[in-house]
Design a protein around this motif. Structure first.
Motif, PDB file in Angstrom:
ATOM      1  N   ALA A 130       0.835  -1.208   0.000  1.00  0.00           N
ATOM      2  CA  ALA A 130       0.000   0.000   0.000  1.00  0.00           C
ATOM      3  C   ALA A 130       0.865   1.251   0.000  1.00  0.00           C
ATOM      4  O   ALA A 130       0.546   2.241  -0.676  1.00  0.00           O
ATOM      5  N   ILE A 131       1.962   1.216   0.749  1.00  0.00           N
ATOM      6  CA  ILE A 131       2.874   2.363   0.786  1.00  0.00           C
ATOM      7  C   ILE A 131       3.508   2.568  -0.584  1.00  0.00           C
ATOM      8  O   ILE A 131       3.608   3.692  -1.079  1.00  0.00           O
ATOM      9  N   ALA A 132       3.926   1.473  -1.209  1.00  0.00           N
ATOM     10  CA  ALA A 132       4.533   1.560  -2.536  1.00  0.00           C
ATOM     11  C   ALA A 132       3.553   2.176  -3.538  1.00  0.00           C
ATOM     12  O   ALA A 132       3.921   3.014  -4.365  1.00  0.00           O
ATOM     13  N   GLY A 133       2.282   1.750  -3.459  1.00  0.00           N
ATOM     14  CA  GLY A 133       1.276   2.286  -4.360  1.00  0.00           C
ATOM     15  C   GLY A 133       1.034   3.757  -4.144  1.00  0.00           C
ATOM     16  O   GLY A 133       0.852   4.521  -5.105  1.00  0.00           O
ATOM     17  N   ARG A 134       1.035   4.193  -2.901  1.00  0.00           N
ATOM     18  CA  ARG A 134       0.795   5.605  -2.586  1.00  0.00           C
ATOM     19  C   ARG A 134       1.950   6.479  -3.077  1.00  0.00           C
ATOM     20  O   ARG A 134       1.738   7.593  -3.564  1.00  0.00           O
ATOM     21  N   LEU A 135       3.185   5.988  -2.927  1.00  0.00           N
ATOM     22  CA  LEU A 135       4.359   6.788  -3.255  1.00  0.00           C
ATOM     23  C   LEU A 135       4.891   6.529  -4.661  1.00  0.00           C
ATOM     24  O   LEU A 135       5.875   7.155  -5.072  1.00  0.00           O
ATOM     25  N   PHE A 136       4.273   5.593  -5.381  1.00  0.00           N
ATOM     26  CA  PHE A 136       4.669   5.264  -6.754  1.00  0.00           C
ATOM     27  C   PHE A 136       6.121   4.790  -6.811  1.00  0.00           C
ATOM     28  O   PHE A 136       6.923   5.235  -7.642  1.00  0.00           O
ATOM     29  N   VAL A 137       6.454   3.883  -5.877  1.00  0.00           N
ATOM     30  CA  VAL A 137       7.770   3.257  -5.869  1.00  0.00           C
ATOM     31  C   VAL A 137       7.573   1.754  -5.735  1.00  0.00           C
ATOM     32  O   VAL A 137       6.452   1.270  -5.579  1.00  0.00           O
ATOM     33  N   THR A 138       8.661   0.991  -5.801  1.00  0.00           N
ATOM     34  CA  THR A 138       8.561  -0.456  -5.676  1.00  0.00           C
ATOM     35  C   THR A 138       8.502  -0.862  -4.204  1.00  0.00           C
ATOM     36  O   THR A 138       8.926  -0.105  -3.314  1.00  0.00           O
ATOM     37  N   GLU A 139       7.987  -2.077  -3.946  1.00  0.00           N
ATOM     38  CA  GLU A 139       7.956  -2.584  -2.572  1.00  0.00           C
ATOM     39  C   GLU A 139       9.374  -2.780  -2.041  1.00  0.00           C
ATOM     40  O   GLU A 139       9.623  -2.616  -0.849  1.00  0.00           O
ATOM     41  N   LYS A 140      10.291  -3.122  -2.939  1.00  0.00           N
ATOM     42  CA  LYS A 140      11.684  -3.287  -2.519  1.00  0.00           C
ATOM     43  C   LYS A 140      12.235  -1.968  -1.990  1.00  0.00           C
ATOM     44  O   LYS A 140      12.942  -1.934  -0.970  1.00  0.00           O
ATOM     45  N   ALA A 141      11.902  -0.874  -2.669  1.00  0.00           N
ATOM     46  CA  ALA A 141      12.366   0.442  -2.227  1.00  0.00           C
ATOM     47  C   ALA A 141      11.759   0.793  -0.869  1.00  0.00           C
ATOM     48  O   ALA A 141      12.446   1.340   0.005  1.00  0.00           O
ATOM     49  N   VAL A 142      10.482   0.449  -0.680  1.00  0.00           N
ATOM     50  CA  VAL A 142       9.821   0.705   0.600  1.00  0.00           C
ATOM     51  C   VAL A 142      10.519  -0.076   1.707  1.00  0.00           C
ATOM     52  O   VAL A 142      10.754   0.439   2.809  1.00  0.00           O
ATOM     53  N   GLY A 143      10.837  -1.338   1.412  1.00  0.00           N
ATOM     54  CA  GLY A 143      11.520  -2.168   2.401  1.00  0.00           C
ATOM     55  C   GLY A 143      12.848  -1.559   2.841  1.00  0.00           C
ATOM     56  O   GLY A 143      13.204  -1.601   4.033  1.00  0.00           O
ATOM     57  N   LYS A 144      13.572  -0.986   1.893  1.00  0.00           N
ATOM     58  CA  LYS A 144      14.853  -0.358   2.224  1.00  0.00           C
ATOM     59  C   LYS A 144      14.636   0.875   3.103  1.00  0.00           C
ATOM     60  O   LYS A 144      15.378   1.108   4.058  1.00  0.00           O
ATOM     61  N   HIS A 145      13.620   1.652   2.766  1.00  0.00           N
ATOM     62  CA  HIS A 145      13.328   2.840   3.571  1.00  0.00           C
ATOM     63  C   HIS A 145      12.967   2.451   5.004  1.00  0.00           C
ATOM     64  O   HIS A 145      13.420   3.081   5.972  1.00  0.00           O
ATOM     65  N   ILE A 146      12.167   1.399   5.138  1.00  0.00           N
ATOM     66  CA  ILE A 146      11.745   0.957   6.472  1.00  0.00           C
ATOM     67  C   ILE A 146      12.939   0.463   7.269  1.00  0.00           C
ATOM     68  O   ILE A 146      13.067   0.750   8.468  1.00  0.00           O
ATOM     69  N   ALA A 147      13.820  -0.267   6.621  1.00  0.00           N
ATOM     70  CA  ALA A 147      15.026  -0.738   7.306  1.00  0.00           C
ATOM     71  C   ALA A 147      15.862   0.444   7.786  1.00  0.00           C
ATOM     72  O   ALA A 147      16.400   0.431   8.903  1.00  0.00           O
ATOM     73  N   ASN A 148      15.956   1.490   6.959  1.00  0.00           N
ATOM     74  CA  ASN A 148      16.709   2.687   7.344  1.00  0.00           C
ATOM     75  C   ASN A 148      16.053   3.389   8.531  1.00  0.00           C
ATOM     76  O   ASN A 148      16.736   3.850   9.454  1.00  0.00           O
ATOM     77  N   ILE A 149      14.716   3.474   8.505  1.00  0.00           N
ATOM     78  CA  ILE A 149      13.979   4.120   9.594  1.00  0.00           C
ATOM     79  C   ILE A 149      14.225   3.395  10.902  1.00  0.00           C
ATOM     80  O   ILE A 149      14.557   4.000  11.930  1.00  0.00           O
ATOM     81  N   PHE A 150      14.070   2.073  10.878  1.00  0.00           N
ATOM     82  CA  PHE A 150      14.264   1.295  12.085  1.00  0.00           C
ATOM     83  C   PHE A 150      15.701   1.403  12.588  1.00  0.00           C
ATOM     84  O   PHE A 150      15.949   1.448  13.799  1.00  0.00           O
ATOM     85  N   GLY A 151      16.637   1.453  11.661  1.00  0.00           N
ATOM     86  CA  GLY A 151      18.025   1.580  12.062  1.00  0.00           C
ATOM     87  C   GLY A 151      18.301   2.915  12.732  1.00  0.00           C
ATOM     88  O   GLY A 151      18.964   2.977  13.772  1.00  0.00           O
ATOM     89  N   LYS A 152      17.774   3.995  12.161  1.00  0.00           N
ATOM     90  CA  LYS A 152      18.005   5.331  12.715  1.00  0.00           C
ATOM     91  C   LYS A 152      17.291   5.538  14.046  1.00  0.00           C
ATOM     92  O   LYS A 152      17.764   6.288  14.899  1.00  0.00           O
TER      93      LYS A 152
END
Length: 215
Positions: A170-192
């Protein structure tokens, strides 16, 4: 689905009752004060409670405190807070409860009836429904040594959508990016934010909420 409603404004309370009934909810009791709300929640043990923060007698945080106390007496009682305000202290206590089945929406930002109804049903089912502004305010005031300023604008967008309880797809669809890209962003968020990574949507949001209790 059985609902207890806590709202002191007569017109808004009656309007919510009619709206909920139109979507086949059974409003078993609608109250206008903190003490009455606590009693109704414990007596009825509804499928979900829709609660305003500021109720009589002092119009400060009676509604939220009543909801927290009710969840102590009735574990995992689903509570959706619907308010004009983000009440810092007790909001943290409610939202950092790792049992789930909680939500916090701001009245002036609810613009879609179906999304509102969906949020109620999501909370009743044990999920979360968070207004991104609520998460932003709580994190911004709590993140002293791990400020949100470390997040990129895109990571902030992803965090906001995560707070709403949305899946990677759903996030990928809203932001017009791939799910893989969303996964990377989430990993970065959790890391920070020094949060444990989880593949479960509800646990992801709860991880963010749990962070509020540690800072």
């Amino acid at each position: 689905m059985r609902v207890v409603l806590g709202e002191d404004l007569v017109l808004l309370r009656d309007g919510l009752i009619r709206l909920l009934q139109a979507y086949d909810f059974d409003v078993v009791e609608a109250v206008d004060s903190g003490p009455a709300l606590l009693k109704a929640l414990v007596d009825h043990r509804p499928d979900v409670a829709v609660v305003d923060v500021r109720l009589p007698p002092t119009f400060t945080d009676e509604g939220l405190r009543a909801a927290i106390e009710a969840r102590k007496r009735v574990p995992r009682l689903p509570v959706l807070v619907l308010s004009q305000y983000v009440e810092q202290l007790y909001a943290r206590e409610l939202l950092s409860d790792r049992g789930g089945a909680v939500g916090y929406l701001l009245k002036d930002r609810v613009s879609d009836v179906k999304q509102f109804i969906d949020a109620i049903r999501r909370v009743a089912a044990g999920g979360t429904a968070m207004d991104p502004e609520v998460i932003t305010q709580l994190l911004a005031r709590g993140a002293r040594d791990r400020p949100l300023t470390t997040l990129t604008p895109r990571e902030r967008e992803v965090l906001s959508l995560m707070a709403e309880g949305r899946s990677n797809g759903a996030i990928a669809g809203r932001l017009f990016v791939t799910e893989k890209a969303v996964g990377k962003h989430i990993a970065n968020i959790f890391g920070k934010l020094d949060l444990p990574l989880s593949g479960d949507d509800n646990r992801r949001v709860l991880a963010v909420l749990a962070y509020l209790d540690r800072v």
